[in-house]
Write a protein that holds these residues in place. Structure first.
Motif, short mmCIF file in Angstrom:
data_model
loop_
_atom_site.label_atom_id
_atom_site.label_comp_id
_atom_site.label_asym_id
_atom_site.label_seq_id
_atom_site.Cartn_x
_atom_site.Cartn_y
_atom_site.Cartn_z
N MET A 24 0.81 -1.22 0.00
CA MET A 24 0.00 0.00 0.00
C MET A 24 0.85 1.27 0.00
N THR A 25 2.15 1.14 0.24
CA THR A 25 3.04 2.30 0.31
C THR A 25 4.40 1.91 -0.28
N ALA A 26 4.54 2.01 -1.58
CA ALA A 26 5.72 1.46 -2.26
C ALA A 26 7.02 2.16 -1.85
N GLY A 27 7.02 3.49 -1.70
CA GLY A 27 8.19 4.24 -1.21
C GLY A 27 9.45 3.95 -2.02
N GLY A 29 10.46 0.91 -2.71
CA GLY A 29 10.29 -0.35 -3.43
C GLY A 29 10.85 -1.58 -2.72
N ASP A 31 9.73 -3.19 0.03
CA ASP A 31 8.68 -4.17 0.35
C ASP A 31 8.08 -4.76 -0.92
N PHE A 45 1.01 0.49 -4.49
CA PHE A 45 0.49 1.86 -4.55
C PHE A 45 1.50 2.84 -3.99
N ILE A 47 1.27 7.40 -3.60
CA ILE A 47 0.66 8.64 -4.05
C ILE A 47 1.71 9.52 -4.77
N SER A 48 2.98 9.21 -4.55
CA SER A 48 4.07 10.00 -5.14
C SER A 48 4.57 9.35 -6.43
N ALA A 51 8.13 8.20 -6.11
CA ALA A 51 8.27 6.91 -5.40
C ALA A 51 7.91 5.75 -6.32
N ASP A 70 -1.68 6.39 -7.03
CA ASP A 70 -2.96 6.91 -6.53
C ASP A 70 -2.95 6.68 -5.03
N SER A 71 -3.89 7.31 -4.35
CA SER A 71 -3.98 7.08 -2.90
C SER A 71 -4.50 5.67 -2.64
N HIS A 72 -3.89 5.03 -1.67
CA HIS A 72 -4.28 3.65 -1.37
C HIS A 72 -5.72 3.52 -0.87
N ASN A 89 3.41 0.39 5.16
CA ASN A 89 4.60 0.87 5.84
C ASN A 89 4.41 2.38 5.87
N PRO A 94 11.31 7.79 2.70
CA PRO A 94 12.65 8.07 3.24
C PRO A 94 13.67 8.42 2.16
N SER A 106 -6.72 9.34 5.46
CA SER A 106 -6.66 8.43 4.30
C SER A 106 -6.15 7.04 4.71
C1 LIG Z 1 7.59 4.76 4.75
S1 LIG Z 1 7.35 4.99 3.03
C2 LIG Z 1 7.18 3.34 2.46
C3 LIG Z 1 8.46 2.55 2.40
C4 LIG Z 1 8.39 1.38 1.46
N1 LIG Z 1 7.41 0.40 1.84
C5 LIG Z 1 9.73 0.73 1.18
O1 LIG Z 1 9.82 -0.50 1.27
O2 LIG Z 1 10.66 1.45 0.85
C6 LIG Z 1 5.67 5.60 2.94
C7 LIG Z 1 5.18 5.91 1.52
O3 LIG Z 1 3.77 6.12 1.58
C8 LIG Z 1 3.45 7.01 0.53
N2 LIG Z 1 2.08 7.55 0.74
C9 LIG Z 1 1.70 8.60 1.50
N3 LIG Z 1 0.37 8.75 1.46
C10 LIG Z 1 -0.11 7.80 0.62
C11 LIG Z 1 -1.42 7.46 0.16
N4 LIG Z 1 -2.50 8.12 0.58
N5 LIG Z 1 -1.52 6.42 -0.70
C12 LIG Z 1 -0.43 5.73 -1.12
N6 LIG Z 1 0.83 6.01 -0.71
C13 LIG Z 1 0.99 7.02 0.15
C14 LIG Z 1 4.56 8.03 0.57
O4 LIG Z 1 4.65 8.74 -0.66
C15 LIG Z 1 5.78 7.15 0.89
O5 LIG Z 1 6.46 6.82 -0.28
#
Ligand SMILES: C[S@@+](CC[C@H](N)C(=O)[O-])C[C@H]1O[C@@H](n2cnc3c(N)ncnc32)[C@H](O)[C@@H]1O
Length: 175
Positions: A24-27, A29, A31, A45, A47-48, A51, A70-72, A89, A94, A106
């Protein structure tokens, strides 16, 4: 071990090749890559856009991953079948500008949807970062939701048991 290592070690024996897994938060990549190494159906997913592009590069060896910018909370629009594993996550990216931290409203909506879209016996994993602005509110809002709605917490993990350090919740959907 840090929370990500704990999550990967925990999930590795539970994921099967035909499992549907959602990051849900690829960041960065990390995970997403871990999930793709264990399962053929991975959706990620963020949102950035930055990312997503970074995660695509990191996971270049796995072209079948479906990346969604898109937003998760909109997961329902994209997920065609229920999932075995859904991973959050939370916090900020980071590796990037740190300008898209997850937000409790959200995140809460996304967790509700994710729980509904999880298969019976599936796992919903959430790692909270409570040390940054907004992280504490997010933690308390989701913890409250989990407790009030009786979501089954199988295990929690904290590295040092210190206040405000990251904490991981392993939730399991049991029938
Ligand atoms: C802590 S990081 C994730 C780290 C990642 N899982 C990794 O393995 O590197 C959190 C991520 O959540 C994303 N994020 C923030 N709000 C979000 C949303 N509403 N939907 C999807 N992603 C979102 C941020 O852009 C950020 O990249």
């Amino acid at each position: 071990m840090n929370n990500s290592t704990f999550v990967h070690k925990y999930l590795a024996p539970l994921i099967e090749r035909d499992s549907v897994c959602v990051d849900m938060t690829a960041g960065g990549g990390n995970d997403t890559l871990f999930l793709a190494q264990h399962a053929d159906h991975v959706i990620a997913f963020d949102i950035s856009k930055e990312a997503i592009e970074r995660s695509k590069k990191r996971c270049a060896a796995y072209p079948d991953i479906l990346f969604i910018c898109d937003s998760h909370e909109n997961i329902r629009s994209y997920l065609k079948e229920k999932a075995e594993v859904i991973l959050f996550n939370l916090g900020y990216d980071p590796y990037g500008e740190r300008n898209t931290p997850t937000k409790f409203s959200s995140s809460l909506k996304a967790v509700k949807e994710a729980w509904d879209l999880l298969k019976e016996e599936g796992y919903l994993i959430i790692t909270f970062y409570r040390g940054h602005p907004g992280g504490k509110d997010e933690y308390y809002a989701l913890k409250d939701y989990i407790e009030k709605n009786g979501l089954f917490v199988l295990e929690t993990y904290q590295r040092h048991l210190k206040i405000d350090e990251p904490v991981t919740y392993i939730l399991k959907k049991i029938s």
